[in-house]
Design a protein around this motif. Structure first.
Motif, mmCIF file in Angstrom:
data_model
loop_
_atom_site.group_PDB
_atom_site.id
_atom_site.type_symbol
_atom_site.label_atom_id
_atom_site.label_comp_id
_atom_site.label_asym_id
_atom_site.label_seq_id
_atom_site.Cartn_x
_atom_site.Cartn_y
_atom_site.Cartn_z
ATOM 1 N N SER A 156 12.210 -10.575 3.877
ATOM 2 C CA SER A 156 11.353 -11.146 2.840
ATOM 3 C C SER A 156 9.880 -10.991 3.180
ATOM 4 O O SER A 156 9.056 -10.679 2.305
ATOM 5 N N ALA A 157 9.521 -11.204 4.442
ATOM 6 C CA ALA A 157 8.123 -11.105 4.851
ATOM 7 C C ALA A 157 7.584 -9.696 4.635
ATOM 8 O O ALA A 157 6.462 -9.503 4.134
ATOM 9 N N THR A 158 8.384 -8.698 4.994
ATOM 10 C CA THR A 158 7.898 -7.326 4.842
ATOM 11 C C THR A 158 7.908 -6.882 3.387
ATOM 12 O O THR A 158 7.017 -6.141 2.947
ATOM 13 N N LYS A 159 8.883 -7.334 2.619
ATOM 14 C CA LYS A 159 8.896 -6.978 1.198
ATOM 15 C C LYS A 159 7.767 -7.682 0.438
ATOM 16 O O LYS A 159 7.213 -7.134 -0.520
ATOM 17 N N ALA A 160 7.416 -8.898 0.869
ATOM 18 C CA ALA A 160 6.285 -9.592 0.252
ATOM 19 C C ALA A 160 4.984 -8.861 0.547
ATOM 20 O O ALA A 160 4.093 -8.771 -0.314
ATOM 21 N N ALA A 161 4.867 -8.323 1.752
ATOM 22 C CA ALA A 161 3.657 -7.584 2.114
ATOM 23 C C ALA A 161 3.457 -6.370 1.213
ATOM 24 O O ALA A 161 2.318 -5.967 0.933
ATOM 25 N N LEU A 162 4.554 -5.792 0.735
ATOM 26 C CA LEU A 162 4.436 -4.626 -0.139
ATOM 27 C C LEU A 162 3.757 -4.968 -1.467
ATOM 28 O O LEU A 162 3.147 -4.100 -2.097
ATOM 29 N N LEU A 163 3.858 -6.215 -1.894
ATOM 30 C CA LEU A 163 3.217 -6.591 -3.156
ATOM 31 C C LEU A 163 1.702 -6.543 -3.036
ATOM 32 O O LEU A 163 1.005 -6.082 -3.949
ATOM 33 N N MET A 164 1.168 -6.992 -1.901
ATOM 34 C CA MET A 164 -0.268 -6.902 -1.710
ATOM 35 C C MET A 164 -0.702 -5.469 -1.443
ATOM 36 O O MET A 164 -1.794 -5.052 -1.863
ATOM 37 N N LEU A 165 0.156 -4.697 -0.766
ATOM 38 C CA LEU A 165 -0.144 -3.273 -0.592
ATOM 39 C C LEU A 165 -0.228 -2.584 -1.954
ATOM 40 O O LEU A 165 -1.116 -1.747 -2.191
ATOM 41 N N THR A 166 0.662 -2.948 -2.850
ATOM 42 C CA THR A 166 0.639 -2.391 -4.203
ATOM 43 C C THR A 166 -0.687 -2.697 -4.892
ATOM 44 O O THR A 166 -1.308 -1.817 -5.508
ATOM 45 N N LYS A 167 -1.125 -3.947 -4.806
ATOM 46 C CA LYS A 167 -2.390 -4.332 -5.438
ATOM 47 C C LYS A 167 -3.570 -3.599 -4.812
ATOM 48 O O LYS A 167 -4.512 -3.180 -5.510
ATOM 49 N N SER A 168 -3.546 -3.443 -3.491
ATOM 50 C CA SER A 168 -4.636 -2.732 -2.814
ATOM 51 C C SER A 168 -4.713 -1.284 -3.278
ATOM 52 O O SER A 168 -5.802 -0.755 -3.540
ATOM 53 N N MET A 169 -3.551 -0.633 -3.375
ATOM 54 C CA MET A 169 -3.551 0.748 -3.848
ATOM 55 C C MET A 169 -4.008 0.832 -5.301
ATOM 56 O O MET A 169 -4.792 1.724 -5.669
ATOM 57 N N ALA A 170 -3.519 -0.086 -6.126
ATOM 58 C CA ALA A 170 -3.919 -0.075 -7.531
ATOM 59 C C ALA A 170 -5.426 -0.228 -7.670
ATOM 60 O O ALA A 170 -6.073 0.466 -8.468
ATOM 61 N N ALA A 171 -6.011 -1.123 -6.880
ATOM 62 C CA ALA A 171 -7.442 -1.395 -6.962
ATOM 63 C C ALA A 171 -8.278 -0.204 -6.510
ATOM 64 O O ALA A 171 -9.302 0.114 -7.121
ATOM 65 N N GLU A 172 -7.843 0.452 -5.438
ATOM 66 C CA GLU A 172 -8.673 1.486 -4.843
ATOM 67 C C GLU A 172 -8.370 2.897 -5.322
ATOM 68 O O GLU A 172 -9.224 3.789 -5.203
ATOM 69 N N LEU A 173 -7.188 3.127 -5.855
ATOM 70 C CA LEU A 173 -6.806 4.480 -6.236
ATOM 71 C C LEU A 173 -6.937 4.746 -7.726
ATOM 72 O O LEU A 173 -6.832 5.892 -8.164
ATOM 73 N N GLY A 174 -7.181 3.707 -8.503
ATOM 74 C CA GLY A 174 -7.315 3.902 -9.947
ATOM 75 C C GLY A 174 -8.427 4.865 -10.306
ATOM 76 O O GLY A 174 -8.316 5.613 -11.290
ATOM 77 N N VAL A 175 -9.482 4.889 -9.529
ATOM 78 C CA VAL A 175 -10.613 5.776 -9.789
ATOM 79 C C VAL A 175 -10.195 7.244 -9.704
ATOM 80 O O VAL A 175 -10.858 8.123 -10.267
ATOM 81 N N TYR A 176 -9.097 7.511 -9.017
ATOM 82 C CA TYR A 176 -8.572 8.873 -8.914
ATOM 83 C C TYR A 176 -7.458 9.145 -9.928
ATOM 84 O O TYR A 176 -6.819 10.198 -9.878
ATOM 85 N N GLY A 177 -7.222 8.199 -10.806
ATOM 86 C CA GLY A 177 -6.162 8.364 -11.789
ATOM 87 C C GLY A 177 -4.776 8.100 -11.239
ATOM 88 O O GLY A 177 -3.771 8.553 -11.803
ATOM 89 N N ILE A 178 -4.716 7.344 -10.144
ATOM 90 C CA ILE A 178 -3.434 7.027 -9.517
ATOM 91 C C ILE A 178 -3.089 5.567 -9.798
ATOM 92 O O ILE A 178 -3.900 4.668 -9.531
ATOM 93 N N ARG A 179 -1.900 5.336 -10.336
ATOM 94 C CA ARG A 179 -1.417 3.982 -10.578
ATOM 95 C C ARG A 179 -0.420 3.587 -9.494
ATOM 96 O O ARG A 179 0.288 4.436 -8.945
ATOM 97 N N ALA A 180 -0.352 2.285 -9.187
ATOM 98 C CA ALA A 180 0.595 1.773 -8.191
ATOM 99 C C ALA A 180 1.236 0.498 -8.711
ATOM 100 O O ALA A 180 0.530 -0.424 -9.158
#
Length: 285
Positions: A156-180
């Motif tokens: 659960s701890a590691t799968k929960a961490a993936l949710l914040m990783l998803t948000k981080s990628m979405a926030a920083e990669l959107g400028v390149y046209g990448i969705r997460a």
């Protein structure tokens, strides 16, 4: 080198990975299957071609090995060229109480579920940026990222961490046209869940608190992934989509519960039967 972007799936040898690959094949995609062990993926490759895939590339790579990840991505570049979709499906799970989880088992959860997923996503995002065509990254998390269940702390701890990783990628990669985005499956009938579902009364207990009235199938997860990766989800990024038939409404899944009636002497009970569960049984699942 093809001009069309391919779909890359890690953990492709598992039932959910296979279902995702089959779903993309029906869309006529170029598909790359990545797994630590690929000896059994030959028949799947032929099935995907028959289902409509334009071509299939199979690569062996352990995502806990950064060199192996980079080699795999470089081979994709050399043989296909453009990655348009990545599904981070590889994962690891073992039951175990907080006090009983060994350093080795904890580290395996972190190395595979979190570190390996991060390194795969980073390498592939860099490839997407280099080609300038944008793309989609979908992480397979779990409903246990949001809802507690005894004996699943490391998972659960590691799968929960993936949710914040998803948000981080979405926030920083959107400028390149990448969705997460993330998909959070509930109880899906796979090799991982079958041992627990075979326990007397377990399946019935789960069904009683699953509003849809059935357990999940790998194809249910695959359809959610295909939607998030496709053009109809073009304005969706940073999202977490539960695919659990409503099980989480009732705090499902709960495989075990702790009997705390005697201070300092906890016992583990089967949620389905309310009977004691030996620690050896928990470790074998």
């Amino acid at each position: 080198m093809t001009q069309e972007a391919c779909a890359v799936i890690s953990g492709a040898g598992g039932e959910i990975g296979r279902a995702i690959a089959s779903r993309f094949a029906r869309d006529g995609r170029h598909i790359v299957l990545i797994d630590r062990e690929v000896s059994n993926l030959g028949p799947l490759s032929a099935e995907l071609i028959d289902s409509g895939a334009k071509d299939v590339l199979i690569l062996a790579a352990d995502q806990t090995n950064l060199d192996a990840i980079n080699l795999a991505v470089n081979e994709i570049v050399d043989r296909i060229g453009v990655i348009g979709t990545f599904v981070a499906n590889a994962g690891f799970a073992r039951f175990g109480g907080f006090l009983d989880t060994s350093p080795k088992v904890w580290d395996l959860h972190v190395d595979i579920n979190l570190n390996g997923t991060f390194h795969m996503c980073q390498a592939i995002a860099r490839n997407m940026i280099t080609h300038g065509m944008g793309g989609s990254i979908t992480l397979i998390s779990s409903c246990l990222a949001l809802f507690h269940a005894d004996q699943t702390g490391a998972y659960s701890a590691t799968k929960a961490a993936l949710l914040m990783l998803t948000k981080s990628m979405a926030a920083e990669l959107g400028v390149y046209g990448i969705r997460a985005n993330s998909v959070l499956p509930g109880v899906v009938e796979t090799a991982m869940t079958r041992p627990m579902l075979s326990v007397e009364g377990c399946r019935e207990a789960l069904l009683q608190e699953t509003p849809i009235g059935r357990l999940g199938r790998p194809e249910d997860v695959a359809e959610a992934v295909a939607f998030l990766a496709g053009p109809h989800a073009g304005f969706i990024t940073g999202a977490s989509l539960l695919v659990d038939g409503g099980q989480s409404i009732y705090g499902q899944p709960q495989w075990f519960r702790q009997d705390r009636s005697k201070p300092g002497q906890p016992r583990w009970l089967s949620t389905a039967t309310n009977s004691p569960v030996e620690s050896t049984h928990l470790k074998s699942v």
